[in-house]
Design a protein around this motif. Structure first.
Motif, short mmCIF file in Angstrom:
data_model
loop_
_atom_site.label_atom_id
_atom_site.label_comp_id
_atom_site.label_asym_id
_atom_site.label_seq_id
_atom_site.Cartn_x
_atom_site.Cartn_y
_atom_site.Cartn_z
N GLU A 33 0.81 -1.22 0.00
CA GLU A 33 0.00 0.00 0.00
C GLU A 33 0.85 1.27 0.00
O GLU A 33 0.31 2.37 0.10
CB GLU A 33 -0.93 -0.01 1.20
N VAL A 34 2.16 1.12 -0.15
CA VAL A 34 3.08 2.26 -0.14
C VAL A 34 3.42 2.65 -1.57
O VAL A 34 3.86 1.82 -2.36
CB VAL A 34 4.38 1.91 0.63
N THR A 35 3.22 3.92 -1.91
CA THR A 35 3.63 4.40 -3.22
C THR A 35 5.09 4.80 -3.15
O THR A 35 5.46 5.73 -2.43
CB THR A 35 2.77 5.60 -3.66
N ALA A 36 5.92 4.07 -3.90
CA ALA A 36 7.36 4.34 -3.90
C ALA A 36 7.70 5.51 -4.81
O ALA A 36 8.57 6.32 -4.48
CB ALA A 36 8.11 3.09 -4.35
N GLY A 37 7.04 5.59 -5.95
CA GLY A 37 7.31 6.66 -6.89
C GLY A 37 6.74 6.34 -8.25
O GLY A 37 5.87 5.49 -8.37
N ILE A 38 7.26 7.03 -9.27
CA ILE A 38 6.82 6.77 -10.63
C ILE A 38 8.03 6.49 -11.50
O ILE A 38 9.13 6.99 -11.24
CB ILE A 38 5.98 7.92 -11.21
N ALA A 39 7.81 5.69 -12.53
CA ALA A 39 8.84 5.39 -13.52
C ALA A 39 8.40 6.06 -14.82
O ALA A 39 7.35 5.74 -15.36
CB ALA A 39 8.99 3.89 -13.71
N VAL A 40 9.19 7.01 -15.29
CA VAL A 40 8.87 7.79 -16.48
C VAL A 40 9.76 7.32 -17.63
O VAL A 40 10.99 7.40 -17.51
CB VAL A 40 9.06 9.30 -16.22
N PRO A 41 9.16 6.84 -18.72
CA PRO A 41 9.97 6.37 -19.85
C PRO A 41 10.83 7.49 -20.44
O PRO A 41 10.41 8.65 -20.50
CB PRO A 41 8.93 5.91 -20.88
N GLU A 42 12.03 7.12 -20.83
CA GLU A 42 12.93 8.02 -21.54
C GLU A 42 13.84 7.15 -22.39
O GLU A 42 13.87 5.93 -22.20
CB GLU A 42 13.70 8.92 -20.58
N PRO A 43 14.57 7.72 -23.32
CA PRO A 43 15.44 6.89 -24.14
C PRO A 43 16.39 6.07 -23.28
O PRO A 43 17.02 6.59 -22.37
CB PRO A 43 16.21 7.91 -24.99
N GLY A 44 16.41 4.79 -23.51
CA GLY A 44 17.30 3.91 -22.77
C GLY A 44 16.70 3.30 -21.51
O GLY A 44 17.37 2.56 -20.81
N GLY A 45 15.45 3.60 -21.20
CA GLY A 45 14.85 2.99 -20.01
C GLY A 45 13.79 3.85 -19.39
O GLY A 45 13.02 4.52 -20.08
N ARG A 47 13.13 6.59 -15.90
CA ARG A 47 13.73 7.34 -14.79
C ARG A 47 12.76 7.27 -13.61
O ARG A 47 11.57 7.50 -13.76
CB ARG A 47 13.99 8.79 -15.17
N PHE A 48 13.31 6.94 -12.44
CA PHE A 48 12.51 6.81 -11.23
C PHE A 48 12.47 8.14 -10.49
O PHE A 48 13.50 8.77 -10.28
CB PHE A 48 13.12 5.73 -10.33
N SER A 51 8.47 9.20 -4.35
CA SER A 51 7.34 9.94 -3.80
C SER A 51 7.46 10.10 -2.29
O SER A 51 6.60 10.72 -1.67
CB SER A 51 6.03 9.24 -4.15
N SER A 52 8.52 9.56 -1.70
CA SER A 52 8.74 9.75 -0.27
C SER A 52 10.23 9.67 0.02
O SER A 52 11.01 9.17 -0.78
CB SER A 52 7.98 8.70 0.56
N ARG A 53 10.61 10.16 1.20
CA ARG A 53 12.03 10.16 1.57
C ARG A 53 12.60 8.76 1.68
O ARG A 53 13.80 8.56 1.51
CB ARG A 53 12.22 10.93 2.87
N ASP A 54 11.75 7.76 1.97
CA ASP A 54 12.24 6.39 2.08
C ASP A 54 12.88 5.91 0.79
O ASP A 54 13.76 5.05 0.81
CB ASP A 54 11.10 5.43 2.46
N PHE A 55 12.44 6.45 -0.34
CA PHE A 55 12.95 6.02 -1.64
C PHE A 55 13.82 7.07 -2.30
O PHE A 55 14.21 6.93 -3.46
CB PHE A 55 11.77 5.64 -2.55
N ALA A 56 14.17 8.12 -1.58
CA ALA A 56 14.98 9.22 -2.11
C ALA A 56 16.32 8.78 -2.71
O ALA A 56 16.74 9.34 -3.72
CB ALA A 56 15.19 10.29 -1.04
N PRO A 57 17.00 7.76 -2.14
CA PRO A 57 18.27 7.36 -2.75
C PRO A 57 18.12 6.85 -4.20
O PRO A 57 19.08 6.84 -4.96
CB PRO A 57 18.77 6.24 -1.84
N LEU A 58 16.91 6.45 -4.58
CA LEU A 58 16.66 5.96 -5.94
C LEU A 58 16.24 7.09 -6.88
O LEU A 58 16.19 6.89 -8.09
CB LEU A 58 15.58 4.89 -5.94
N ASP A 59 15.92 8.25 -6.33
CA ASP A 59 15.38 9.36 -7.11
C ASP A 59 16.33 9.77 -8.24
O ASP A 59 17.51 10.00 -8.01
CB ASP A 59 15.12 10.56 -6.20
#
Length: 90
Positions: A33-45, A47-48, A51-59
């Motif tokens: 039930e936790v929203t980690a973030g969104i994955a936005v398509p771009e050339p080559g894959g 980009r993450f 949506s919260s500080r828990d996942f900030a290292p992946l931003d």
């Protein structure tokens, strides 16, 4: 008139061309039930964007696929929710 038939054929051909294909939509990545973030398509894959500080290292990280981004978010969630991993304010 033949012009409309030619135009329709041209549009169908253009739609089959990967250079003119519509980009994939952004995807929300949720861990339970936790929203980690969104994955936005771009050339080559994708980009993450966290949506919260828990996942900030992946931003801002670019992953090869949505599945790879989701796997990284799940791994990050597991390390954050292990007993003793960190103290949470109550």
């Amino acid at each position: 008139m033949h012009a409309s038939a030619d135009f329709t054929d041209h549009r169908a051909e253009r739609a089959r061309n990967r250079l003119h294909a519509e980009p994939a939509p952004p995807r929300v990545i949720e861990i339970g039930e936790v929203t980690a973030g969104i994955a936005v398509p771009e050339p080559g894959g994708v980009r993450f964007f966290s949506s919260s500080r828990d996942f900030a290292p992946l931003d801002g990280t670019v992953f090869r696929s949505v599945e790879q981004a989701a796997r990284a978010a799940r791994d990050r969630f597991r390390t954050q929710t292990r007993p003793g991993a960190r103290l949470r304010a109550v």
